[in-house]
Design a protein around this motif. Sequence first.
Motif, PDB file in Angstrom:
ATOM      1  N   ASP A  17       0.828  -1.217   0.000  1.00 40.55           N
ATOM      2  CA  ASP A  17       0.000   0.000   0.000  1.00 40.55           C
ATOM      3  C   ASP A  17       0.858   1.262   0.000  1.00 40.55           C
ATOM      4  O   ASP A  17       0.554   2.227  -0.707  1.00 40.55           O
ATOM      5  CB  ASP A  17      -0.948   0.015   1.204  1.00 40.55           C
ATOM      6  N   GLU A  18       1.933   1.253   0.770  1.00 38.36           N
ATOM      7  CA  GLU A  18       2.827   2.416   0.815  1.00 38.36           C
ATOM      8  C   GLU A  18       3.542   2.615  -0.520  1.00 38.36           C
ATOM      9  O   GLU A  18       3.701   3.745  -0.981  1.00 38.36           O
ATOM     10  CB  GLU A  18       3.850   2.273   1.948  1.00 38.36           C
ATOM     11  N   GLU A  19       3.954   1.526  -1.143  1.00 39.67           N
ATOM     12  CA  GLU A  19       4.593   1.626  -2.456  1.00 39.67           C
ATOM     13  C   GLU A  19       3.615   2.174  -3.489  1.00 39.67           C
ATOM     14  O   GLU A  19       3.973   3.032  -4.306  1.00 39.67           O
ATOM     15  CB  GLU A  19       5.107   0.257  -2.910  1.00 39.67           C
ATOM     16  N   MET A  20       2.381   1.706  -3.450  1.00 38.98           N
ATOM     17  CA  MET A  20       1.372   2.197  -4.401  1.00 38.98           C
ATOM     18  C   MET A  20       1.086   3.676  -4.165  1.00 38.98           C
ATOM     19  O   MET A  20       0.936   4.443  -5.122  1.00 38.98           O
ATOM     20  CB  MET A  20       0.075   1.381  -4.290  1.00 38.98           C
ATOM     21  N   LYS A  21       1.026   4.093  -2.905  1.00 46.40           N
ATOM     22  CA  LYS A  21       0.797   5.501  -2.594  1.00 46.40           C
ATOM     23  C   LYS A  21       1.927   6.356  -3.179  1.00 46.40           C
ATOM     24  O   LYS A  21       1.679   7.390  -3.791  1.00 46.40           O
ATOM     25  CB  LYS A  21       0.703   5.709  -1.084  1.00 46.40           C
ATOM     26  N   PHE A  22       3.160   5.903  -2.996  1.00 46.84           N
ATOM     27  CA  PHE A  22       4.322   6.612  -3.535  1.00 46.84           C
ATOM     28  C   PHE A  22       4.246   6.698  -5.054  1.00 46.84           C
ATOM     29  O   PHE A  22       4.485   7.754  -5.649  1.00 46.84           O
ATOM     30  CB  PHE A  22       5.616   5.914  -3.101  1.00 46.84           C
ATOM     31  N   ARG A  23       3.908   5.590  -5.701  1.00 49.21           N
ATOM     32  CA  ARG A  23       3.833   5.562  -7.159  1.00 49.21           C
ATOM     33  C   ARG A  23       2.723   6.462  -7.684  1.00 49.21           C
ATOM     34  O   ARG A  23       2.902   7.132  -8.709  1.00 49.21           O
ATOM     35  CB  ARG A  23       3.650   4.128  -7.648  1.00 49.21           C
ATOM     36  N   VAL A  24       1.577   6.487  -7.004  1.00 50.94           N
ATOM     37  CA  VAL A  24       0.474   7.362  -7.414  1.00 50.94           C
ATOM     38  C   VAL A  24       0.904   8.821  -7.309  1.00 50.94           C
ATOM     39  O   VAL A  24       0.664   9.619  -8.225  1.00 50.94           O
ATOM     40  CB  VAL A  24      -0.800   7.097  -6.576  1.00 50.94           C
ATOM     41  N   ILE A  25       1.546   9.184  -6.217  1.00 49.16           N
ATOM     42  CA  ILE A  25       1.970  10.573  -6.024  1.00 49.16           C
ATOM     43  C   ILE A  25       3.020  10.971  -7.062  1.00 49.16           C
ATOM     44  O   ILE A  25       2.959  12.058  -7.640  1.00 49.16           O
ATOM     45  CB  ILE A  25       2.463  10.805  -4.584  1.00 49.16           C
ATOM     46  N   ALA A  26       3.976  10.094  -7.324  1.00 49.91           N
ATOM     47  CA  ALA A  26       4.999  10.404  -8.329  1.00 49.91           C
ATOM     48  C   ALA A  26       4.371  10.553  -9.710  1.00 49.91           C
ATOM     49  O   ALA A  26       4.694  11.493 -10.450  1.00 49.91           O
ATOM     50  CB  ALA A  26       6.072   9.317  -8.336  1.00 49.91           C
ATOM     51  N   ARG A  27       3.450   9.667 -10.055  1.00 50.37           N
ATOM     52  CA  ARG A  27       2.774   9.758 -11.360  1.00 50.37           C
ATOM     53  C   ARG A  27       1.931  11.023 -11.421  1.00 50.37           C
ATOM     54  O   ARG A  27       1.913  11.728 -12.419  1.00 50.37           O
ATOM     55  CB  ARG A  27       1.916   8.504 -11.567  1.00 50.37           C
ATOM     56  N   ARG A  28       1.232  11.323 -10.328  1.00 45.82           N
ATOM     57  CA  ARG A  28       0.422  12.543 -10.278  1.00 45.82           C
ATOM     58  C   ARG A  28       1.282  13.780 -10.503  1.00 45.82           C
ATOM     59  O   ARG A  28       0.918  14.671 -11.263  1.00 45.82           O
ATOM     60  CB  ARG A  28      -0.272  12.655  -8.921  1.00 45.82           C
ATOM     61  N   ASN A  29       2.431  13.825  -9.850  1.00 45.49           N
ATOM     62  CA  ASN A  29       3.309  14.987  -9.988  1.00 45.49           C
ATOM     63  C   ASN A  29       3.834  15.125 -11.406  1.00 45.49           C
ATOM     64  O   ASN A  29       3.963  16.237 -11.918  1.00 45.49           O
ATOM     65  CB  ASN A  29       4.443  14.914  -8.979  1.00 45.49           C
ATOM     66  N   LYS A  30       4.116  13.993 -12.050  1.00 47.98           N
ATOM     67  CA  LYS A  30       4.559  14.049 -13.441  1.00 47.98           C
ATOM     68  C   LYS A  30       3.431  14.576 -14.332  1.00 47.98           C
ATOM     69  O   LYS A  30       3.658  15.423 -15.198  1.00 47.98           O
ATOM     70  CB  LYS A  30       5.016  12.667 -13.909  1.00 47.98           C
ATOM     71  N   LEU A  31       2.222  14.095 -14.103  1.00 49.03           N
ATOM     72  CA  LEU A  31       1.069  14.587 -14.868  1.00 49.03           C
ATOM     73  C   LEU A  31       0.844  16.079 -14.625  1.00 49.03           C
ATOM     74  O   LEU A  31       0.534  16.832 -15.555  1.00 49.03           O
ATOM     75  CB  LEU A  31      -0.192  13.794 -14.495  1.00 49.03           C
ATOM     76  N   LEU A  32       1.005  16.508 -13.373  1.00 50.15           N
ATOM     77  CA  LEU A  32       0.885  17.935 -13.048  1.00 50.15           C
ATOM     78  C   LEU A  32       1.940  18.752 -13.777  1.00 50.15           C
ATOM     79  O   LEU A  32       1.654  19.848 -14.277  1.00 50.15           O
ATOM     80  CB  LEU A  32       1.048  18.156 -11.542  1.00 50.15           C
ATOM     81  N   GLY A  33       3.149  18.225 -13.834  1.00 48.52           N
ATOM     82  CA  GLY A  33       4.219  18.915 -14.538  1.00 48.52           C
ATOM     83  C   GLY A  33       3.897  19.094 -16.006  1.00 48.52           C
ATOM     84  O   GLY A  33       4.103  20.176 -16.576  1.00 48.52           O
ATOM     85  N   HIS A  34       3.352  18.058 -16.627  1.00 46.29           N
ATOM     86  CA  HIS A  34       2.969  18.160 -18.036  1.00 46.29           C
ATOM     87  C   HIS A  34       1.808  19.134 -18.230  1.00 46.29           C
ATOM     88  O   HIS A  34       1.777  19.890 -19.205  1.00 46.29           O
ATOM     89  CB  HIS A  34       2.633  16.785 -18.604  1.00 46.29           C
ATOM     90  N   TRP A  35       0.879  19.123 -17.298  1.00 47.08           N
ATOM     91  CA  TRP A  35      -0.252  20.061 -17.352  1.00 47.08           C
ATOM     92  C   TRP A  35       0.257  21.503 -17.288  1.00 47.08           C
ATOM     93  O   TRP A  35      -0.120  22.345 -18.099  1.00 47.08           O
ATOM     94  CB  TRP A  35      -1.214  19.763 -16.197  1.00 47.08           C
TER      95      TRP A  35
END
Length: 108
Positions: free
Chosen positions: A18-36
């Motif tokens: 669960d902690e690994e998935m949370k980290f991966r979601v946040i990292a992916r979210r931040n990358k998507l935010l950067g592209h936005w």
Amino acid sequence: MTTFDDRERAFETKFAHDEEMKFRVIARRNKLLGHWAAGLMKLSAVEAEAYAKDVVRADFEEAGDEDVIRKLLGDLTAAGQEIDEAAIRQALSDKTVEARRQLMEAQG
């Protein structure tokens, strides 16, 4: 005693997953935010990819999302974009949902 040990190991494994998935979601979210944000600033594809990586790195400055919000707000304002913190927080929320969906689809 082995049943208890097995249950304890199962809980520890689930927590780690669960902690690994949370980290991966946040990292992916931040990358998507950067592209936005890069799209709003009209950056080239190469610049957008580099900027997205900068946004991911910005999240390691402090716990929580405030460091990412500060970076995006500062960069967008400096680029002449009329945007407020509420719009960035809404994008953060939207991109969290999108990141979670992408990771779930990737897992099958």
